[in-house]
Write an enzyme that holds these catalytic residues in place. Structure first.
Site, PDB file in Angstrom:
ATOM      1  N   THR A  83       0.832  -1.188   0.000  1.00 17.02           N
ATOM      2  CA  THR A  83       0.000   0.000   0.000  1.00 17.02           C
ATOM      3  C   THR A  83       0.875   1.249   0.000  1.00 17.02           C
ATOM      4  O   THR A  83       1.837   1.346   0.747  1.00 17.02           O
ATOM      5  CB  THR A  83      -0.921   0.007   1.236  1.00 17.02           C
ATOM      6  OG1 THR A  83      -1.787  -1.125   1.164  1.00 17.02           O
ATOM      7  CG2 THR A  83      -1.750   1.258   1.316  1.00 17.02           C
ATOM      8  N   ASN A 108       1.851  -8.601  11.314  1.00 16.44           N
ATOM      9  CA  ASN A 108       2.526  -7.351  10.980  1.00 16.44           C
ATOM     10  C   ASN A 108       1.726  -6.160  11.489  1.00 16.44           C
ATOM     11  O   ASN A 108       0.507  -6.189  11.541  1.00 16.44           O
ATOM     12  CB  ASN A 108       2.753  -7.238   9.463  1.00 16.44           C
ATOM     13  CG  ASN A 108       1.624  -6.521   8.753  1.00 16.44           C
ATOM     14  OD1 ASN A 108       1.576  -5.286   8.707  1.00 16.44           O
ATOM     15  ND2 ASN A 108       0.694  -7.289   8.195  1.00 16.44           N
ATOM     16  N   GLY A 111       2.090  -0.440   9.243  1.00 16.94           N
ATOM     17  CA  GLY A 111       1.550   0.913   9.264  1.00 16.94           C
ATOM     18  C   GLY A 111       1.800   1.699   7.980  1.00 16.94           C
ATOM     19  O   GLY A 111       2.095   2.893   8.018  1.00 16.94           O
ATOM     20  N   PHE A 112       1.664   1.012   6.828  1.00 17.11           N
ATOM     21  CA  PHE A 112       1.806   1.679   5.522  1.00 17.11           C
ATOM     22  C   PHE A 112       3.140   2.427   5.427  1.00 17.11           C
ATOM     23  O   PHE A 112       3.197   3.583   5.003  1.00 17.11           O
ATOM     24  CB  PHE A 112       0.657   2.657   5.264  1.00 17.11           C
ATOM     25  CG  PHE A 112      -0.701   2.044   5.071  1.00 17.11           C
ATOM     26  CD1 PHE A 112      -0.867   0.684   4.899  1.00 17.11           C
ATOM     27  CD2 PHE A 112      -1.831   2.849   5.069  1.00 17.11           C
ATOM     28  CE1 PHE A 112      -2.143   0.119   4.720  1.00 17.11           C
ATOM     29  CE2 PHE A 112      -3.100   2.303   4.884  1.00 17.11           C
ATOM     30  CZ  PHE A 112      -3.255   0.940   4.720  1.00 17.11           C
ATOM     31  N   ASN A 169      -7.647   0.516  -0.138  1.00 15.18           N
ATOM     32  CA  ASN A 169      -7.438  -0.274   1.078  1.00 15.18           C
ATOM     33  C   ASN A 169      -8.120   0.430   2.256  1.00 15.18           C
ATOM     34  O   ASN A 169      -7.632   1.447   2.748  1.00 15.18           O
ATOM     35  CB  ASN A 169      -5.942  -0.424   1.339  1.00 15.18           C
ATOM     36  CG  ASN A 169      -5.636  -1.368   2.495  1.00 15.18           C
ATOM     37  OD1 ASN A 169      -6.510  -1.707   3.285  1.00 15.18           O
ATOM     38  ND2 ASN A 169      -4.386  -1.780   2.601  1.00 15.18           N
ATOM     39  N   SER A 172      -6.912  -2.345   6.446  1.00 18.66           N
ATOM     40  CA  SER A 172      -5.735  -2.638   7.264  1.00 18.66           C
ATOM     41  C   SER A 172      -6.046  -2.346   8.731  1.00 18.66           C
ATOM     42  O   SER A 172      -6.640  -1.313   9.048  1.00 18.66           O
ATOM     43  CB  SER A 172      -4.547  -1.778   6.828  1.00 18.66           C
ATOM     44  OG  SER A 172      -3.492  -1.889   7.764  1.00 18.66           O
ATOM     45  N   ASN A 174      -3.813  -1.637  10.865  1.00 24.23           N
ATOM     46  CA  ASN A 174      -2.640  -0.960  11.408  1.00 24.23           C
ATOM     47  C   ASN A 174      -2.627   0.549  11.209  1.00 24.23           C
ATOM     48  O   ASN A 174      -1.625   1.201  11.517  1.00 24.23           O
ATOM     49  CB  ASN A 174      -1.373  -1.569  10.793  1.00 24.23           C
ATOM     50  CG  ASN A 174      -1.260  -3.055  11.096  1.00 24.23           C
ATOM     51  OD1 ASN A 174      -1.555  -3.487  12.208  1.00 24.23           O
ATOM     52  ND2 ASN A 174      -0.872  -3.834  10.112  1.00 24.23           N
ATOM     53  N   THR A 175      -3.711   1.107  10.683  1.00 24.19           N
ATOM     54  CA  THR A 175      -3.885   2.557  10.592  1.00 24.19           C
ATOM     55  C   THR A 175      -5.142   2.914  11.372  1.00 24.19           C
ATOM     56  O   THR A 175      -6.219   2.377  11.085  1.00 24.19           O
ATOM     57  CB  THR A 175      -4.004   3.014   9.125  1.00 24.19           C
ATOM     58  OG1 THR A 175      -2.769   2.737   8.453  1.00 24.19           O
ATOM     59  CG2 THR A 175      -4.289   4.503   9.032  1.00 24.19           C
ATOM     60  N   LYS A 214     -10.693  -3.402  -1.021  1.00 27.68           N
ATOM     61  CA  LYS A 214     -10.191  -4.525  -0.222  1.00 27.68           C
ATOM     62  C   LYS A 214     -10.804  -4.476   1.161  1.00 27.68           C
ATOM     63  O   LYS A 214     -10.727  -3.450   1.847  1.00 27.68           O
ATOM     64  CB  LYS A 214      -8.668  -4.470  -0.118  1.00 27.68           C
ATOM     65  CG  LYS A 214      -8.045  -5.695   0.568  1.00 27.68           C
ATOM     66  CD  LYS A 214      -6.543  -5.722   0.395  1.00 27.68           C
ATOM     67  CE  LYS A 214      -5.930  -7.009   0.938  1.00 27.68           C
ATOM     68  NZ  LYS A 214      -4.494  -7.113   0.653  1.00 27.68           N
ATOM     69  N   ASN A 243      -8.170  -8.836   3.751  1.00 26.33           N
ATOM     70  CA  ASN A 243      -6.954  -8.343   4.388  1.00 26.33           C
ATOM     71  C   ASN A 243      -6.597  -9.264   5.567  1.00 26.33           C
ATOM     72  O   ASN A 243      -7.165 -10.342   5.712  1.00 26.33           O
ATOM     73  CB  ASN A 243      -7.165  -6.895   4.848  1.00 26.33           C
ATOM     74  CG  ASN A 243      -5.909  -6.054   4.776  1.00 26.33           C
ATOM     75  OD1 ASN A 243      -4.837  -6.476   5.182  1.00 26.33           O
ATOM     76  ND2 ASN A 243      -6.037  -4.832   4.269  1.00 26.33           N
ATOM     77  N   THR A 244      -5.701  -8.823   6.427  1.00 24.25           N
ATOM     78  CA  THR A 244      -5.299  -9.602   7.597  1.00 24.25           C
ATOM     79  C   THR A 244      -6.347  -9.503   8.704  1.00 24.25           C
ATOM     80  O   THR A 244      -7.214  -8.614   8.687  1.00 24.25           O
ATOM     81  CB  THR A 244      -3.950  -9.116   8.127  1.00 24.25           C
ATOM     82  OG1 THR A 244      -4.052  -7.717   8.421  1.00 24.25           O
ATOM     83  CG2 THR A 244      -2.854  -9.327   7.100  1.00 24.25           C
ATOM     84  N   GLY A 265      -1.634 -15.746   6.778  1.00 25.37           N
ATOM     85  CA  GLY A 265      -1.145 -17.105   6.644  1.00 25.37           C
ATOM     86  C   GLY A 265      -2.195 -18.147   6.970  1.00 25.37           C
ATOM     87  O   GLY A 265      -3.396 -17.878   6.965  1.00 25.37           O
ATOM     88  N   GLY A 294      -4.297 -16.918   3.474  1.00 25.32           N
ATOM     89  CA  GLY A 294      -4.032 -18.269   3.927  1.00 25.32           C
ATOM     90  C   GLY A 294      -3.765 -19.299   2.848  1.00 25.32           C
ATOM     91  O   GLY A 294      -3.874 -20.498   3.107  1.00 25.32           O
ATOM     92  N   TYR A 315       0.698 -14.001  -0.521  1.00 25.75           N
ATOM     93  CA  TYR A 315       1.799 -13.247   0.075  1.00 25.75           C
ATOM     94  C   TYR A 315       2.505 -14.111   1.126  1.00 25.75           C
ATOM     95  O   TYR A 315       3.605 -14.610   0.902  1.00 25.75           O
ATOM     96  CB  TYR A 315       1.306 -11.919   0.658  1.00 25.75           C
ATOM     97  CG  TYR A 315       2.366 -11.075   1.362  1.00 25.75           C
ATOM     98  CD1 TYR A 315       3.690 -11.473   1.468  1.00 25.75           C
ATOM     99  CD2 TYR A 315       2.041  -9.859   1.932  1.00 25.75           C
ATOM    100  CE1 TYR A 315       4.657 -10.707   2.106  1.00 25.75           C
ATOM    101  CE2 TYR A 315       2.998  -9.074   2.567  1.00 25.75           C
ATOM    102  CZ  TYR A 315       4.301  -9.510   2.658  1.00 25.75           C
ATOM    103  OH  TYR A 315       5.250  -8.748   3.296  1.00 25.75           O
TER     104      TYR A 315
END
Length: 345
Positions: A83, A108, A111-112, A169, A172, A174-175, A214, A243-244, A265, A294, A315
């Site tokens: 991203t 993870n 954080g972009f 996106n 995420s 993480n933001t 996403k 996403n995760t 994963g 996954g 990924y």
């Protein structure tokens, strides 16, 4: 060199250091050796774009678009970079990437972290990759959530002419507050503005660039149905699921299992596939689904298509299995497409 020999060496390094080392090597290789055309296997036209095979690289591995030509040697039919945000940003403090080998997973909280959209465009302008290029866009951490549209619009303007498709996106973990953009009213307001911008950019450039969203795996059925309805209303071209996850089912007892961030994963497979299936039921073929989450073997990729996806992305599986996974997934998705055609005949 066979990945089975390289992996133990990489796994002795800090995960982020190993990631940067691998990406740098791929970047150098791509500059020295022109990539071959992506392998053809069950090619499909999706969103007006011809994908030579059903297997793509998910966003997150090459945030700045520096290694697309090197990654192209691995066989991907599509590569999604990012991203990326309008302005450069360092991301979250380190350490921020953790391996969970026992679960074939990663956590993870990057954080972009990226060099900004102008740097990404400069890296991609002379790419030799002949597959499909997606560019994944985010908002800067310092941009208030109320102004997120402005960041996505700036990103779209910057990449419009070099991207084959653009991903928004909004999922995420993480933001801060980013996932709130998946709520019905917020999503409708965002997509209303972005669709208007696509019309303006298409008229200005003469080029159509499909718009993809996403979404997260941590959504209940009602939220998935609401998102599907909103995507159809605004005629979005595609959706990536998923996403995760912020869930820690099956990994909380492992070293690093309770680190903050998004889990990817093997532990994500079942939930992300369930989201694909729910989306497919809600969308009824109106919007294509790109499945991520996954995929660690060919059967996993095949299961995503059986659940209703048209394309898949990899990924974390690449970290644990290496390039062999890509060929395996290409063969498996082609076999699933043949099976589906046989049933439909």
């Amino acid at each position: 060199m066979p990945y089975a020999l390289v992996r133990p060496l990489l796994f002795t390094l800090d995960p982020e250091q190993a990631h940067e080392l691998t990406l740098a090597a791929l970047s150098r290789y791509g500059k020295c050796v022109a990539p071959p055309p992506p392998p053809e296997a069950a090619p499909v036209t999706v969103m007006g774009l011809r994908f030579p095979n059903r297997v793509g690289l998910a966003a997150g591995l090459d945030k700045n678009g520096i290694a697309v030509d090197g990654l192209a040697h691995l066989g991907f039919g599509a590569i999604e970079v990012g991203t990326v945000t309008p302005r450069p940003q360092p991301g979250n403090p380190k350490p921020r990437l953790f391996r969970l080998p026992e679960a074939q997973a990663l956590i993870n909280r990057m954080g972009f972290n990226n060099d900004g959209v102008e740097a990404l465009v400069a890296h991609l302008r002379h790419r030799r990759f002949r597959g499909i290029l997606g560019i994944n866009l985010g908002k800067n951490a310092t941009t208030p959530i109320e102004a997120a549209f402005d960041d996505y619009r700036m990103g779209m303007q910057a990449v419009w002419e070099i991207a084959d498709y653009v991903t928004i996106n909004i999922s995420s973990p993480n933001t801060q507050q980013l996932r709130s953009l998946q709520e019905r009213d917020a999503l409708a307001a965002l997509l209303d503005g972005l669709k208007a911008e696509t019309v303006r950019l298409e008229a200005k450039s003469g080029k159509r660039t499909p718009l993809v969203v996403k979404i997260a795996p941590d959504l209940d059925d009602d939220a998935i149905a609401a998102i599907a309805e909103t995507l159809v209303t605004f005629e979005i071209d595609g959706v990536i699921a998923t996403n995760t996850t912020i869930a820690r089912d099956g990994v909380a007892h492992l070293p690093h299992g309770n680190e903050t961030g998004g889990l990817s994963g093997r532990p994500l497979f079942a939930r992300s596939t369930a989201v694909v299936r729910a989306l497919a039921d809600a969308l009824q073929g109106k919007i294509p689904i790109i499945a991520a989450g996954g995929i660690l073997c060919g059967d996993d990729a095949r299961a995503k298509l059986a659940a209703g996806a048209t394309l898949v992305q990899i990924y974390t599986g690449l970290i644990y299995r290496g390039p062999k996974l890509i060929a395996e997934a290409i063969a498996a998705t082609a076999a699933e497409c043949s099976r589906q055609k046989g049933e439909a005949a």
